[in-house]
Design an enzyme around this catalytic site. Structure first.
Site, PDB file in Angstrom:
ATOM      1  N   ARG A  25     -24.173 113.251  13.364  1.00  0.00           N
ATOM      2  CA  ARG A  25     -24.897 114.438  13.815  1.00  0.00           C
ATOM      3  C   ARG A  25     -26.015 114.067  14.772  1.00  0.00           C
ATOM      4  O   ARG A  25     -26.802 114.924  15.191  1.00  0.00           O
ATOM      5  CB  ARG A  25     -25.456 115.207  12.605  1.00  0.00           C
ATOM      6  CG  ARG A  25     -24.354 115.886  11.830  1.00  0.00           C
ATOM      7  CD  ARG A  25     -24.870 116.693  10.659  1.00  0.00           C
ATOM      8  NE  ARG A  25     -23.750 117.366   9.986  1.00  0.00           N
ATOM      9  CZ  ARG A  25     -23.791 117.816   8.752  1.00  0.00           C
ATOM     10  NH1 ARG A  25     -24.893 117.697   8.039  1.00  0.00           N
ATOM     11  NH2 ARG A  25     -22.734 118.398   8.214  1.00  0.00           N
ATOM     12  N   GLU A  37     -14.438 112.609  12.344  1.00  0.00           N
ATOM     13  CA  GLU A  37     -13.514 113.575  11.758  1.00  0.00           C
ATOM     14  C   GLU A  37     -12.250 112.912  11.211  1.00  0.00           C
ATOM     15  O   GLU A  37     -11.738 113.315  10.172  1.00  0.00           O
ATOM     16  CB  GLU A  37     -13.145 114.651  12.791  1.00  0.00           C
ATOM     17  CG  GLU A  37     -14.267 115.637  13.079  1.00  0.00           C
ATOM     18  CD  GLU A  37     -14.729 116.397  11.835  1.00  0.00           C
ATOM     19  OE1 GLU A  37     -13.954 116.511  10.872  1.00  0.00           O
ATOM     20  OE2 GLU A  37     -15.881 116.858  11.838  1.00  0.00           O
ATOM     21  N   GLN A  42      -9.858 113.709   3.977  1.00  0.00           N
ATOM     22  CA  GLN A  42      -9.602 113.369   2.576  1.00  0.00           C
ATOM     23  C   GLN A  42     -10.506 112.256   2.058  1.00  0.00           C
ATOM     24  O   GLN A  42     -10.145 111.514   1.140  1.00  0.00           O
ATOM     25  CB  GLN A  42      -8.128 112.958   2.394  1.00  0.00           C
ATOM     26  CG  GLN A  42      -7.158 114.068   2.738  1.00  0.00           C
ATOM     27  CD  GLN A  42      -7.191 115.185   1.737  1.00  0.00           C
ATOM     28  OE1 GLN A  42      -6.687 115.069   0.630  1.00  0.00           O
ATOM     29  NE2 GLN A  42      -7.822 116.297   2.104  1.00  0.00           N
ATOM     30  N   LEU A  80     -10.603 102.025   3.336  1.00  0.00           N
ATOM     31  CA  LEU A  80     -10.780 103.472   3.567  1.00  0.00           C
ATOM     32  C   LEU A  80      -9.564 104.278   3.117  1.00  0.00           C
ATOM     33  O   LEU A  80      -9.676 105.465   2.831  1.00  0.00           O
ATOM     34  CB  LEU A  80     -11.033 103.754   5.053  1.00  0.00           C
ATOM     35  CG  LEU A  80     -12.423 104.199   5.493  1.00  0.00           C
ATOM     36  CD1 LEU A  80     -12.351 104.773   6.903  1.00  0.00           C
ATOM     37  CD2 LEU A  80     -13.010 105.227   4.545  1.00  0.00           C
ATOM     38  N   GLY A  81      -8.385 103.629   3.094  1.00  0.00           N
ATOM     39  CA  GLY A  81      -7.192 104.346   2.667  1.00  0.00           C
ATOM     40  C   GLY A  81      -6.521 105.129   3.780  1.00  0.00           C
ATOM     41  O   GLY A  81      -7.059 105.259   4.881  1.00  0.00           O
ATOM     42  N   TYR A  82      -5.345 105.648   3.475  1.00  0.00           N
ATOM     43  CA  TYR A  82      -4.554 106.401   4.464  1.00  0.00           C
ATOM     44  C   TYR A  82      -4.569 105.677   5.807  1.00  0.00           C
ATOM     45  O   TYR A  82      -5.075 106.189   6.815  1.00  0.00           O
ATOM     46  CB  TYR A  82      -5.080 107.831   4.615  1.00  0.00           C
ATOM     47  CG  TYR A  82      -4.781 108.713   3.434  1.00  0.00           C
ATOM     48  CD1 TYR A  82      -3.523 108.698   2.839  1.00  0.00           C
ATOM     49  CD2 TYR A  82      -5.748 109.554   2.900  1.00  0.00           C
ATOM     50  CE1 TYR A  82      -3.239 109.506   1.753  1.00  0.00           C
ATOM     51  CE2 TYR A  82      -5.470 110.372   1.811  1.00  0.00           C
ATOM     52  CZ  TYR A  82      -4.214 110.338   1.242  1.00  0.00           C
ATOM     53  OH  TYR A  82      -3.929 111.130   0.172  1.00  0.00           O
ATOM     54  N   TYR A 120      -6.921 121.392  11.736  1.00  0.00           N
ATOM     55  CA  TYR A 120      -8.313 121.289  11.295  1.00  0.00           C
ATOM     56  C   TYR A 120      -9.129 120.424  12.246  1.00  0.00           C
ATOM     57  O   TYR A 120     -10.190 120.826  12.738  1.00  0.00           O
ATOM     58  CB  TYR A 120      -8.437 120.704   9.865  1.00  0.00           C
ATOM     59  CG  TYR A 120      -9.837 120.190   9.657  1.00  0.00           C
ATOM     60  CD1 TYR A 120     -10.870 121.067   9.373  1.00  0.00           C
ATOM     61  CD2 TYR A 120     -10.160 118.842   9.888  1.00  0.00           C
ATOM     62  CE1 TYR A 120     -12.180 120.632   9.296  1.00  0.00           C
ATOM     63  CE2 TYR A 120     -11.462 118.398   9.818  1.00  0.00           C
ATOM     64  CZ  TYR A 120     -12.470 119.294   9.513  1.00  0.00           C
ATOM     65  OH  TYR A 120     -13.760 118.859   9.468  1.00  0.00           O
ATOM     66  N   ASP A 138     -10.713 123.500   6.058  1.00  0.00           N
ATOM     67  CA  ASP A 138     -10.505 122.305   5.243  1.00  0.00           C
ATOM     68  C   ASP A 138     -10.601 122.707   3.778  1.00  0.00           C
ATOM     69  O   ASP A 138     -10.662 123.900   3.458  1.00  0.00           O
ATOM     70  CB  ASP A 138     -11.550 121.239   5.600  1.00  0.00           C
ATOM     71  CG  ASP A 138     -12.910 121.611   5.057  1.00  0.00           C
ATOM     72  OD1 ASP A 138     -13.203 122.825   4.974  1.00  0.00           O
ATOM     73  OD2 ASP A 138     -13.687 120.699   4.694  1.00  0.00           O
ATOM     74  N   CYS A 192     -21.019 125.279  -3.205  1.00  0.00           N
ATOM     75  CA  CYS A 192     -19.812 125.944  -3.702  1.00  0.00           C
ATOM     76  C   CYS A 192     -18.841 124.879  -4.216  1.00  0.00           C
ATOM     77  O   CYS A 192     -17.745 124.696  -3.692  1.00  0.00           O
ATOM     78  CB  CYS A 192     -19.187 126.779  -2.586  1.00  0.00           C
ATOM     79  SG  CYS A 192     -17.970 127.991  -3.154  1.00  0.00           S
ATOM     80  N   CYS A 202     -26.961 129.631  -3.492  1.00  0.00           N
ATOM     81  CA  CYS A 202     -26.016 129.992  -2.430  1.00  0.00           C
ATOM     82  C   CYS A 202     -26.557 131.120  -1.547  1.00  0.00           C
ATOM     83  O   CYS A 202     -26.993 132.155  -2.059  1.00  0.00           O
ATOM     84  CB  CYS A 202     -24.681 130.424  -3.036  1.00  0.00           C
ATOM     85  SG  CYS A 202     -23.482 130.921  -1.778  1.00  0.00           S
TER      86      CYS A 202
END
Length: 352
Positions: A25, A37, A42, A80-82, A120, A138, A192, A202
DNA sequence: GAATCGTGGAT
DNA sequence: TATCCAAGATT
């Protein structure tokens, strides 16, 4: 005021006051936004942060990444996976460097045409880095919307997803689409929550049908998850003159591009010894002698669990060939840190 | 539409 | 300890 406008303004105001100070950011660089991103798919924010910082330091621009060595990219992704994300990331960098002269495209359609970028991620990059009024949907947004609108049908239904994308598209702010999208995701991640949502804090609870009916925990309606199968796996630490025989897993499949100790599933009726000799003959075309059992590691993958039994082995006959792996290599333990390994394999290292 | 594809933290 | 599940994409 119309409900959608109230939700939009409330989330934007909440995000302005409550947004976390995350590394991605601090920049408007589409390359950095894209990288974040992909890593965040996941994957939890706290997990991604150190990977993101290391990666951006190693490859500051898309040109650096495009010219990178694949093993180096996978090494930075290790844990990190995937892992297909890392290979697609590398591919997309090459495409952007070559076809787009290093400048990321700014439309949803062009972004979504790139490897590893779906609806997404295209919406996220377009809205955050380019200010395009594109929605995102997402896991967070699905949960928030399913509660705001008390969606009683299962959210994996295509008609329900279509409706949620429609709502997300109406809500997203024309002036600050990136902030709104990050805001509604952050709301899902911090307020949430899936279990025990913090409705007291909220900003949109007075618009929330689930809150007003005192049943936010009933949403979203998910499909039942099936229990994961479990397999017994044997692996071989084949040792000769200071080196271990490693294989690089083929691309496209599970753990593609990562290095490993060879082995495989124990079939019904097989002993560990039988299974290991068979697997090593099938994968490398060599005969081995099985030595001591080193250790057994229990590990969970995305769609099954395993107990991996590692055995020290010696090479008996035949010249090793890469019959299954894309590449094989005799490697001293001192050089393991140059290659990327699956998490389960890393647990072996200190026992060798 | 349903499977595949990792990992580790939270509960 | 077992289960859930996280800023999804691809086939």
């Amino acid at each position: 005021m119309k409900k959608e406008l109230l939700i939009r303004r409330s989330i934007l105001a909440w995000f302005r006051k409550n947004k976390r100070d995350l590394p991605w950011r601090k920049t408007g660089d589409p390359y950095a936004v894209w990288l974040s991103e992909i890593m965040l798919q996941q994957t939890r924010v706290e997990t991604v942060i150190p990977y993101y910082n290391r990666f951006l330091k190693a490859y500051p621009t898309v040109h650096h990444l495009a010219g990178a060595n694949e093993d180096h990219v996978l090494k930075l992704w290790e844990g990190l996976g995937y892992y297909r994300r890392a290979l697609n990331l590398h591919q997309t960098a090459k495409i952007v460097a070559k076809d787009y002269e290093g400048v990321f495209p700014g439309t949803v359609d062009e972004l979504q045409a790139l490897p590893g970028i779906g609806r997404y991620t295209a919406g996220a990059i377009a809205s955050i880095a380019f200010g395009v009024r594109a929605p995102v949907l997402d896991g967070n947004v699905k949960r928030v919307l399913s509660r705001l609108y008390a969606v009683k049908e299962r959210i994996d239904r295509s008609d329900v997803l279509k409706r949620l994308w429609q709502i997300a598209g109406e809500l997203v702010s024309p002036r600050s689409p990136g902030n709104f999208n990050q805001g509604i995701m952050e709301l899902g991640a911090r307020i949430c929550l899936p279990q025990n949502p913090l409705c007291g804090g909220c900003p949109v609870k007075q618009c929330c049908e689930a809150f007003l009916h005192h049943c936010p925990q009933n949403f979203p309606v998910q499909k039942a998850k099936k229990t994961l199968p479990h397999y017994e796996v044997v692996a071989a630490a084949i040792y000769k003159r200071g080196r271990f025989l490693l294989g690089k897993r083929p691309p496209g499949g599970m753990l593609g591009g990562l290095w490993e100790f060879p082995g495989g599933k124990v079939e019904a009726g097989e002993t560990h010894e039988q299974a290991l000799k068979r697997e090593i003959m099938e994968e490398m075309g060599i005969g081995i002698e099985i030595g001591e059992h080193v250790l057994t590691v229990d590990h969970g993958y995305s769609h099954y669990t395993v107990s991996i039994h590692l055995y020290r082995c010696s090479h008996i006959d035949g010249r090793p060939r890469a019959l299954y792996h894309s590449e094989i290599k005799w490697t001293p333990k001192s050089q393991f840190n140059r290659y990327s390994f699956p998490a389960a394999n890393i647990k072996f290292f200190e026992h060798l």
